[in-house]
Design a protein around this motif. Structure first.
Motif, PDB file in Angstrom:
ATOM      1  N   ASP A 194      61.604  -5.189  21.379  1.00 24.87           N
ATOM      2  CA  ASP A 194      60.882  -5.406  22.641  1.00 24.87           C
ATOM      3  C   ASP A 194      60.304  -4.104  23.200  1.00 24.87           C
ATOM      4  N   ASP A 195      60.893  -2.969  22.749  1.00 18.96           N
ATOM      5  CA  ASP A 195      60.397  -1.686  23.250  1.00 18.96           C
ATOM      6  C   ASP A 195      59.172  -1.195  22.498  1.00 18.96           C
ATOM      7  N   ILE A 196      58.842  -1.893  21.417  1.00 17.34           N
ATOM      8  CA  ILE A 196      57.664  -1.468  20.649  1.00 17.34           C
ATOM      9  C   ILE A 196      56.431  -2.141  21.253  1.00 17.34           C
ATOM     10  N   VAL A 197      55.600  -1.301  21.869  1.00 12.60           N
ATOM     11  CA  VAL A 197      54.447  -1.824  22.599  1.00 12.60           C
ATOM     12  C   VAL A 197      53.207  -1.796  21.706  1.00 12.60           C
ATOM     13  N   GLY A 256      55.195   7.200   8.256  1.00 14.73           N
ATOM     14  CA  GLY A 256      54.206   7.227   9.335  1.00 14.73           C
ATOM     15  C   GLY A 256      54.029   8.663   9.797  1.00 14.73           C
ATOM     16  N   GLU A 257      52.856   8.934  10.368  1.00 12.95           N
ATOM     17  CA  GLU A 257      52.603  10.295  10.847  1.00 12.95           C
ATOM     18  C   GLU A 257      53.550  10.636  11.995  1.00 12.95           C
ATOM     19  N   SER A 258      53.567  11.906  12.336  1.00  8.49           N
ATOM     20  CA  SER A 258      54.429  12.359  13.424  1.00  8.49           C
ATOM     21  C   SER A 258      54.097  11.613  14.730  1.00  8.49           C
ATOM     22  N   THR A 289      51.537   8.398  19.317  1.00  7.90           N
ATOM     23  CA  THR A 289      52.009   7.894  20.614  1.00  7.90           C
ATOM     24  C   THR A 289      52.759   8.974  21.400  1.00  7.90           C
ATOM     25  N   ARG A 290      53.486   9.846  20.676  1.00 12.38           N
ATOM     26  CA  ARG A 290      54.200  10.900  21.409  1.00 12.38           C
ATOM     27  C   ARG A 290      53.205  11.764  22.168  1.00 12.38           C
ATOM     28  N   GLU A 291      52.106  12.115  21.487  1.00 10.76           N
ATOM     29  CA  GLU A 291      51.100  12.961  22.130  1.00 10.76           C
ATOM     30  C   GLU A 291      50.461  12.225  23.312  1.00 10.76           C
ATOM     31  N   LEU A 292      50.184  10.947  23.115  1.00 14.60           N
ATOM     32  CA  LEU A 292      49.581  10.161  24.198  1.00 14.60           C
ATOM     33  C   LEU A 292      50.503  10.173  25.423  1.00 14.60           C
ATOM     34  N   PHE A 293      51.810   9.934  25.176  1.00 16.69           N
ATOM     35  CA  PHE A 293      52.749   9.903  26.302  1.00 16.69           C
ATOM     36  C   PHE A 293      52.817  11.272  26.990  1.00 16.69           C
ATOM     37  N   ASN A 294      52.758  12.334  26.178  1.00 17.26           N
ATOM     38  CA  ASN A 294      52.789  13.680  26.764  1.00 17.26           C
ATOM     39  C   ASN A 294      51.554  13.933  27.618  1.00 17.26           C
ATOM     40  N   ASP A 317      66.681  10.773   8.855  1.00 16.63           N
ATOM     41  CA  ASP A 317      65.343  11.092   9.338  1.00 16.63           C
ATOM     42  C   ASP A 317      64.846  12.335   8.600  1.00 16.63           C
ATOM     43  N   GLU A 318      63.553  12.458   8.474  1.00 17.96           N
ATOM     44  CA  GLU A 318      62.926  13.592   7.770  1.00 17.96           C
ATOM     45  C   GLU A 318      63.512  13.742   6.367  1.00 17.96           C
ATOM     46  N   ILE A 319      63.592  12.633   5.642  1.00 24.83           N
ATOM     47  CA  ILE A 319      64.207  12.655   4.303  1.00 24.83           C
ATOM     48  C   ILE A 319      63.428  13.560   3.350  1.00 24.83           C
TER      49      ILE A 319
HETATM   50  N1  LIG Z   1      54.686   1.334  19.693  1.00 24.28           N
HETATM   51  C1  LIG Z   1      55.346   2.069  20.589  1.00 24.28           C
HETATM   52  N2  LIG Z   1      55.691   1.535  21.782  1.00 24.28           N
HETATM   53  C2  LIG Z   1      56.318   2.267  22.705  1.00 24.28           C
HETATM   54  N3  LIG Z   1      56.672   3.543  22.532  1.00 24.28           N
HETATM   55  C3  LIG Z   1      56.385   4.131  21.371  1.00 24.28           C
HETATM   56  C4  LIG Z   1      55.729   3.424  20.335  1.00 24.28           C
HETATM   57  N4  LIG Z   1      55.581   4.249  19.287  1.00 24.28           N
HETATM   58  C5  LIG Z   1      56.127   5.410  19.648  1.00 24.28           C
HETATM   59  N5  LIG Z   1      56.618   5.349  20.895  1.00 24.28           N
HETATM   60  C6  LIG Z   1      57.267   6.424  21.635  1.00 24.28           C
HETATM   61  O1  LIG Z   1      56.690   7.637  21.164  1.00 24.28           O
HETATM   62  C7  LIG Z   1      57.642   8.677  21.053  1.00 24.28           C
HETATM   63  C8  LIG Z   1      57.730   9.153  19.626  1.00 24.28           C
HETATM   64  O2  LIG Z   1      58.325   8.143  18.804  1.00 24.28           O
HETATM   65  P1  LIG Z   1      59.328   8.487  17.630  1.00 24.28           P
HETATM   66  O3  LIG Z   1      60.181   9.651  17.989  1.00 24.28           O
HETATM   67  O4  LIG Z   1      59.978   7.250  17.219  1.00 24.28           O
HETATM   68  O5  LIG Z   1      58.268   8.969  16.542  1.00 24.28           O
HETATM   69  P2  LIG Z   1      58.500   9.524  15.078  1.00 24.28           P
HETATM   70  O6  LIG Z   1      57.553   8.806  14.197  1.00 24.28           O
HETATM   71  O7  LIG Z   1      59.935   9.480  14.737  1.00 24.28           O
HETATM   72  O8  LIG Z   1      58.004  11.024  15.238  1.00 24.28           O
HETATM   73  P3  LIG Z   1      58.382  12.321  14.342  1.00 24.28           P
HETATM   74  O9  LIG Z   1      57.778  12.133  12.987  1.00 24.28           O
HETATM   75  O10 LIG Z   1      57.699  13.437  15.064  1.00 24.28           O
HETATM   76  O11 LIG Z   1      59.853  12.425  14.329  1.00 24.28           O
HETATM   77  C9  LIG Z   1      58.940   8.089  21.571  1.00 24.28           C
HETATM   78  O12 LIG Z   1      59.038   8.375  22.933  1.00 24.28           O
HETATM   79  C10 LIG Z   1      58.749   6.600  21.353  1.00 24.28           C
HETATM   80  O13 LIG Z   1      59.548   5.873  22.231  1.00 24.28           O
END
Ligand SMILES: Nc1ncnc2c1ncn2[C@@H]1O[C@H](COP(=O)(O)OP(=O)(O)OP(=O)(O)O)[C@@H](O)[C@H]1O
Ligand SMILES: [Mg+2]
Length: 460
Positions: free
Chosen positions: A151-154, A181-183, A368-373, A253-255
């Motif tokens: 549900d948290d995946i938007v 997936g990319e960072s 998405t991380r960059e967008l949120f930042n 993570d980061e395998i």
């Molecule tokens: N589809 C999404 N809906 C809501 N939040 C998202 C979504 N995708 C990413 N985020 C949010 O974006 C941020 C980065 O996500 P996450 O750490 O899971 O990415 P990652 O792919 O593991 O990155 P990295 O490769 O840098 O470790 C987190 O705050 C996460 O909650």
């Protein structure tokens, strides 16, 4: 034959007293009846355990003194009995019984009593420790639990929805899962959601960042070690993260950053379903679902011999690819609105259409991380509740300058504006020093004087 009673036991008054002394000194209670069922002997411990004194029992039929005594039965049927539980006041004890034969003839029977109080105390101690352990396990469960669900995946993009659907299926399988997936695309978020959805959700979710743990420590972190393996090793050894994840999920993570030598060890564990602690000979069976994630191109690493091919196929039971944000820009607004509503309970925060447009044009290498930042940055920059173009970070605005939509502007203005944007961009890259300006002018194919002119024009 030697007469021990006279020669060797000079300290004892006679042989019988010597024997009595021995039997009195042992830790178990002893009671002896003769062939008639009359009590001939009890030792001190018997009195300790049962509270029955010698003068109350010696010379009397056991059955008269101790109602329900089983020893006369042993006398009759000649059968050994063991582990019979009895209770005397607060004292609990167990009794072993055996007939006594002398020269083949039944001469009586003996009871040996072992107090259970010590065992009882130990059991109580164990109970307390188990309670403590239960509390620790509960705490551990809270530490090693997932924080996110599906549900948290938007986002409603088709590619993303496909990844979510596949992940849900993966959660109900026992296959190893590889998330690529990319960072910043949400790999960790997906890993959490998968565990939460899986039948393993009541067991630990143990995340390990293979890139963050030094290579020298990674092996003992994953597999643990036996006590005394290293000079500074902990008493009792160390439990490994694999063991901690038993019945649950281990998230590696980061395998792509796992060193090759450890890859070989990981492969063995995944093949055998058993781990062996460092310094131990014994193996331990484990039931763990392994989720791995990476932003590296593992297939390419395999080709370059930087990642083991056999491990790659092991980890790749189900592969989930999360599309980058630039390929699902239709999700931008819903992601932005999601974050804004999280930040602002009154949900009056918003962005101007110009700001939204610029965000649409941007490439989002940090996803998405960059967008949120960027949105967080904007929220910190505003004075009221409107995030405008000027509240976005410089690199985003810069990109926006080239791609913004022009409304009611003359061609001259648009050209001037674009020229200034190009000049600023080049200066940012080359530097604002004299050297930088010379380089920029060269790059733009104009003289240094023209460059100065244009810079001065812009500030008028
Ligand atoms: N589809 C999404 N809906 C809501 N939040 C998202 C979504 N995708 C990413 N985020 C949010 O974006 C941020 C980065 O996500 P996450 O750490 O899971 O990415 P990652 O792919 O593991 O990155 P990295 O490769 O840098 O470790 C987190 O705050 C996460 O909650
Ligand atoms: Mg991550």
């Amino acid at each position: 034959m030697q007469d021990y009673s006279k020669q060797n036991f000079s300290l004892a008054t006679d042989y019988t007293s010597w024997l009595e002394g021995i039997i009195d000194s042992i830790n178990d209670g002893v009671l002896v009846i003769d062939s008639r069922g009359i009590v001939q002997f009890i030792n001190k411990e018997y009195t300790e355990i049962t509270g029955v004194r010698r003068n109350k029992i010696i010379g009397r039929y056991l059955i008269d003194v101790r109602k329900g005594a089983v020893l006369p039965k042993t006398l009759r049927d000649g059968k050994r009995r063991s582990g019979i539980q009895r209770k005397e006041g607060n004292n609990r004890y167990i009794v072993d019984m055996a007939p006594i034969y002398i020269r083949g003839k039944k001469a009586g029977a003996v009871s040996v009593l072992k107090s259970l109080n010590e065992v009882h105390d130990l059991a109580k101690e164990l109970e307390k420790n188990q309670e403590k352990l239960g509390k620790l396990e509960k705490t551990m469960g809270q530490i090693y639990k997932t924080s996110y669900t599906f549900d948290d995946i938007v986002g409603g993009d088709d590619g993303l929805k496909e990844s979510v659907n596949l992940s849900k299926k993966a959660a109900h399988s026992n296959l190893n899962i590889l998330i690529q997936g990319e960072s910043g695309t949400g790999k960790e978020l997906f890993a959490h959601a998968i565990h939460h959805e899986s039948p393993r959700s009541n067991h630990p979710f143990v995340p390990v960042n293979c890139a963050a743990i030094p290579t020298s420590l990674l092996e003992t972190e994953l597999f643990g070690y036996e006590e005394g393996t290293f000079t500074d090793s902990k008493k009792g050894g160390k439990i490994g993260l694999f063991e901690l994840a038993h019945l649950g999920t281990l998230f590696l993570d980061e395998i792509g950053d796992m060193p090759l030598e450890l890859q070989a060890k990981l492969l063995r564990v995944l093949q055998d379903g058993r781990i062996r602690k460092v310094g131990s000979l014994a193996e331990q069976a484990l039931d763990v679902q392994v989720i791995t994630a990476t932003n590296k191109d593992l297939e390419n690493m395999v080709k370059k011999d930087k990642f083991r091919e056999d491990l790659y196929y092991r980890l790749n039971g189900i592969q989930i690819a999360i599309p980058p944000l630039r390929k699902r820009k239709n999700d931008l607004n819903v992601l932005i609105n999601h974050l804004l509503s999280q930040e602002d309970i009154s949900s009056s925060l918003t962005l101007t259409s110009e700001a939204r447009e610029v965000l649409q044009q941007y490439d989002w290498p940090g996803n998405t991380r960059e967008l949120f930042n960027v949105i967080q940055y904007g929220i910190n920059m505003i004075d009221n509740e409107m995030i405008e173009l000027q509240h976005l970070p410089e690199p985003i605005r810069k990109q926006g300058r080239f791609t913004k939509t022009f409304q009611q502007e003359t061609l001259k203005d648009i050209l001037l504006e674009t020229e200034q944007a190009v000049i600023q961009e080049t200066l940012e890259n080359c530097g604002h020093t004299l050297e930088g300006k010379k380089k920029a002018a060269n790059k733009l194919g104009i003289s240094l004087a023209t460059l100065y002119n244009k810079i001065n024009n812009s500030s008028r």
